[in-house]
Design a protein around this motif. Structure first.
Motif, short mmCIF file in Angstrom:
data_model
loop_
_atom_site.label_atom_id
_atom_site.label_comp_id
_atom_site.label_asym_id
_atom_site.label_seq_id
_atom_site.Cartn_x
_atom_site.Cartn_y
_atom_site.Cartn_z
N ASN A 43 0.83 -1.21 0.00
CA ASN A 43 0.00 0.00 0.00
C ASN A 43 0.86 1.26 0.00
N GLU A 44 0.30 2.35 -0.52
CA GLU A 44 0.99 3.63 -0.47
C GLU A 44 1.04 4.13 0.97
N ARG A 73 -9.01 -10.30 5.49
CA ARG A 73 -8.12 -9.77 4.47
C ARG A 73 -8.62 -10.02 3.05
N ASP A 74 -9.16 -11.20 2.81
CA ASP A 74 -9.67 -11.48 1.46
C ASP A 74 -10.87 -10.60 1.14
N GLU A 108 -11.19 -7.48 -1.86
CA GLU A 108 -12.27 -7.35 -2.83
C GLU A 108 -12.95 -5.99 -2.72
N LEU A 109 -13.15 -5.53 -1.49
CA LEU A 109 -13.77 -4.22 -1.29
C LEU A 109 -12.90 -3.11 -1.86
N LYS A 110 -11.58 -3.23 -1.67
CA LYS A 110 -10.66 -2.22 -2.21
C LYS A 110 -10.71 -2.18 -3.74
N TRP A 146 -14.79 -0.34 3.97
CA TRP A 146 -14.18 -1.52 4.58
C TRP A 146 -15.00 -2.15 5.70
N THR A 147 -16.19 -1.67 5.96
CA THR A 147 -16.92 -2.10 7.16
C THR A 147 -17.06 -3.61 7.25
#
Length: 214
Positions: free
Chosen positions: A24-25, A93-94, A98-100, A106-107
């Motif tokens: 991630n940045e 995490r998985d 997918e949400l990202k 992220w809820t």
């Protein structure tokens, strides 16, 4: 855990090496998300149930601040915080990945029940004093995370000022301040133990959750 809990703020990517280990940045300002207060559970040696069919569940160990009074402009973190704990920001995490990809909140990955276990509270030694000891997480006796707030990208003062200015801070709010590198998966039967310096503050066993591959 006998103190009222109001809002639960969390700081993402607040340790450079953690941001980098997930590809991630590194953020240029605090990255804030929320967990429901129902996600918080006391870490006192009992079993903890986590989702079983949602992919990998990762631990993220963090210093947790409890706000003891309403924020007023110019207040220091030492004036605001009455006690602290250490906790785990459990993450699906998985699901988060997918949400990202979809650009969605992220809820679902961060806010499930039992996703924010915390140790019993201890006295806040002040921002400077807190940096005097490392906090650690052991999984099944093996050291997997070691952190110190002096390695944060954004200091405790920057965090409370940022949150208070944009969202407000009052008595009973909790702030999960970010996790160092070393995050990884947990499985049913794993034993987790958090220490601050040499003192163990909390532990529990994952009583339900993903099963390790045989």
């Amino acid at each position: 855990m006998n103190k009222m809990i109001s809002n639960v703020y969390c700081v993402g990517r607040n340790y450079r090496l953690h941001a980098e280990e997930l590809g991630n940045e590194v953020p240029s300002e605090p990255m804030i998300f929320l967990k429901p207060s129902h996600a918080v559970v006391s870490m006192e040696g009992a079993g903890l149930a986590l989702p079983e069919n949602c992919g990998e569940v990762h631990y993220e160990t963090e210093l947790v601040l409890r706000i003891g009074r309403r924020y007023e402009s110019g207040m220091t973190v030492d004036e605001l915080v009455d006690v602290v704990a250490f906790g785990i920001d459990f993450t699906l995490r998985d699901v988060q990945s997918e949400l990202k990809k979809k650009g969605q909140p992220w809820t679902a990955a961060k806010g499930f029940r039992n996703s924010a276990p915390i140790t019993p509270y201890i006295a806040f030694p002040g921002a400077e004093g807190t940096a005097g000891e490392d906090f650690t997480l052991r999984k099944n006796g093996e050291l997997v995370q070691r952190g110190n707030i002096k390695n944060m990208i954004f200091s405790l003062q920057q965090i409370v000022d940022y949150i208070a200015d944009r969202y407000g801070l009052d008595e009973g709010d909790l702030i999960f301040t970010g996790t160092p590198e070393g995050v990884g998966p947990v499985y049913q039967g794993d034993r987790l133990e958090i220490a601050y310096g040499t003192k163990v503050l909390g532990s529990f066993e994952v009583s339900a959750g993903p099963r390790a591959k045989q």
